[in-house]
Design an enzyme around this catalytic site. Structure first.
Site, mmCIF file in Angstrom:
data_model
loop_
_atom_site.group_PDB
_atom_site.id
_atom_site.type_symbol
_atom_site.label_atom_id
_atom_site.label_comp_id
_atom_site.label_asym_id
_atom_site.label_seq_id
_atom_site.Cartn_x
_atom_site.Cartn_y
_atom_site.Cartn_z
ATOM 1 N N VAL A 67 0.884 -1.341 -0.140
ATOM 2 C CA VAL A 67 0.079 0.089 -0.136
ATOM 3 C C VAL A 67 0.919 1.149 -0.084
ATOM 4 O O VAL A 67 0.282 2.307 -0.261
ATOM 5 C CB VAL A 67 -1.104 0.099 1.206
ATOM 6 C CG1 VAL A 67 -2.067 -1.130 1.127
ATOM 7 C CG2 VAL A 67 -0.189 0.105 2.556
ATOM 8 N N ASN A 93 -7.752 -1.988 5.070
ATOM 9 C CA ASN A 93 -7.349 -2.616 6.496
ATOM 10 C C ASN A 93 -5.892 -2.929 6.814
ATOM 11 O O ASN A 93 -5.640 -3.514 7.702
ATOM 12 C CB ASN A 93 -8.162 -4.185 6.569
ATOM 13 C CG ASN A 93 -7.671 -5.006 7.777
ATOM 14 O OD1 ASN A 93 -8.169 -4.510 8.908
ATOM 15 N ND2 ASN A 93 -7.200 -6.157 7.545
ATOM 16 N N TYR A 159 2.252 4.746 16.509
ATOM 17 C CA TYR A 159 1.308 3.975 15.960
ATOM 18 C C TYR A 159 -0.218 4.617 16.396
ATOM 19 O O TYR A 159 -0.916 4.875 15.665
ATOM 20 C CB TYR A 159 1.362 2.724 16.708
ATOM 21 C CG TYR A 159 0.244 1.638 16.316
ATOM 22 C CD1 TYR A 159 0.024 0.872 15.282
ATOM 23 C CD2 TYR A 159 -0.782 1.658 17.388
ATOM 24 C CE1 TYR A 159 -0.730 -0.189 14.931
ATOM 25 C CE2 TYR A 159 -1.961 0.810 17.120
ATOM 26 C CZ TYR A 159 -1.878 -0.088 15.787
ATOM 27 O OH TYR A 159 -3.039 -1.032 15.417
#
Length: 260
Positions: A67, A93, A159
């Protein structure tokens, strides 16, 4: 008890579908009758998923796609659009856990990996999916954020930032297309027994030792439980829900910081 959905005749583009939540969701969509165009890393995982889904009788395609690569993402979407003519549902996802450490121990490459996969990857998907769905009369998009997208957690600062960004993208794009018959929502899973959480905390037992004390329901969820939320948000049962980040975490968020 598991709710039964009927996606017969619907076409789903699922990005990040080789393991964990993505793989469970691909199986759930197939069992509900949807055709699938799945991408992810690891051709062997894609092949084995295709074998599992083959028994359901739906149409299935897999492409190995990173991605972070804009050109590869463009090709993926063009191939999916050509294969099925119309993509009704997109599930963005793909994600990585990255390095778990205090922020001052991270370097540029740690930051870039998390932002490029977890946030940029979803941006790449959205900007290709939205024009297609507008041209074809609508659709539903679900993005994967995290419980750490609505709360902070020490040693996962970047994150968390990437997953907070997913919610910002989701909310804003939902407003942009609300009158185009396109719904855009996010899921915010807490602890799910997947390779991601094992990587984040250094193995299955370490993950259990770290997170179980923070989960009021006293267990880590199974990916199939998260898949059911994705199917709900993609279905007509959620026809008036858009711009939401739905937390699914066994009560950890409402328990608050005193559990940490």
């Amino acid at each position: 008890m598991q709710v039964t959905y009927d996606f017969t005749g619907k076409n789903v583009l699922l990005i990040g579908g080789t393991t964990g939540i993505g793989r469970a969701t691909a199986r759930a969509f197939a069992e509900a009758g949807a055709n699938l165009f799945v991408s992810g890393l690891g051709a062997e995982f894609g092949d084995s998923l295709g074998e599992e889904i083959g028994a359901t009788g739906v149409e299935f395609e897999f492409r190995e796609t990173d991605v972070r690569d804009g050109a590869a993402m463009k090709r993926l979407h063009e191939e999916a659009f050509e294969r099925f003519g119309r993509i009704d549902i997109a599930f963005n996802n793909a994600g990585v856990s990255g390095k778990t450490a205090p922020v001052h121990e991270l370097d540029d490459s740690d930051y870039d990996l998390l932002m490029d996969v977890n946030l940029r990857g979803i941006f790449q998907g959205l900007r290709l999916q939205v024009p297609h769905m507008i041209a074809h009369g609508g659709g539903a998009i679900v993005n994967t954020s995290s419980l750490f997208g609505v709360m902070g957690f020490a040693t996962t600062a970047v994150y968390c930032a990437s997953k907070w960004g997913v919610i910002g993208l989701t909310n804003s794009v939902a407003l942009e297309v609300a009158r185009k018959n396109i719904r855009v929502n996010a899921i915010a899973p807490g602890s799910v027994m997947t390779p991601l959480i094992q990587n984040m905390f250094g193995g299955e037992q370490a993950a259990r030792d770290t997170v179980l004390p923070m989960i009021p329901m006293g267990r880590i969820s199974d990916p199939s439980e998260i898949a059911q939320l994705v199917l709900f948000l993609s279905s007509d049962a959620a026809s008036f829900i858009t711009g939401q980040a739905v937390v699914i975490d066994g009560g950890g968020f409402v328990a608050g910081a005193d559990q940490l």
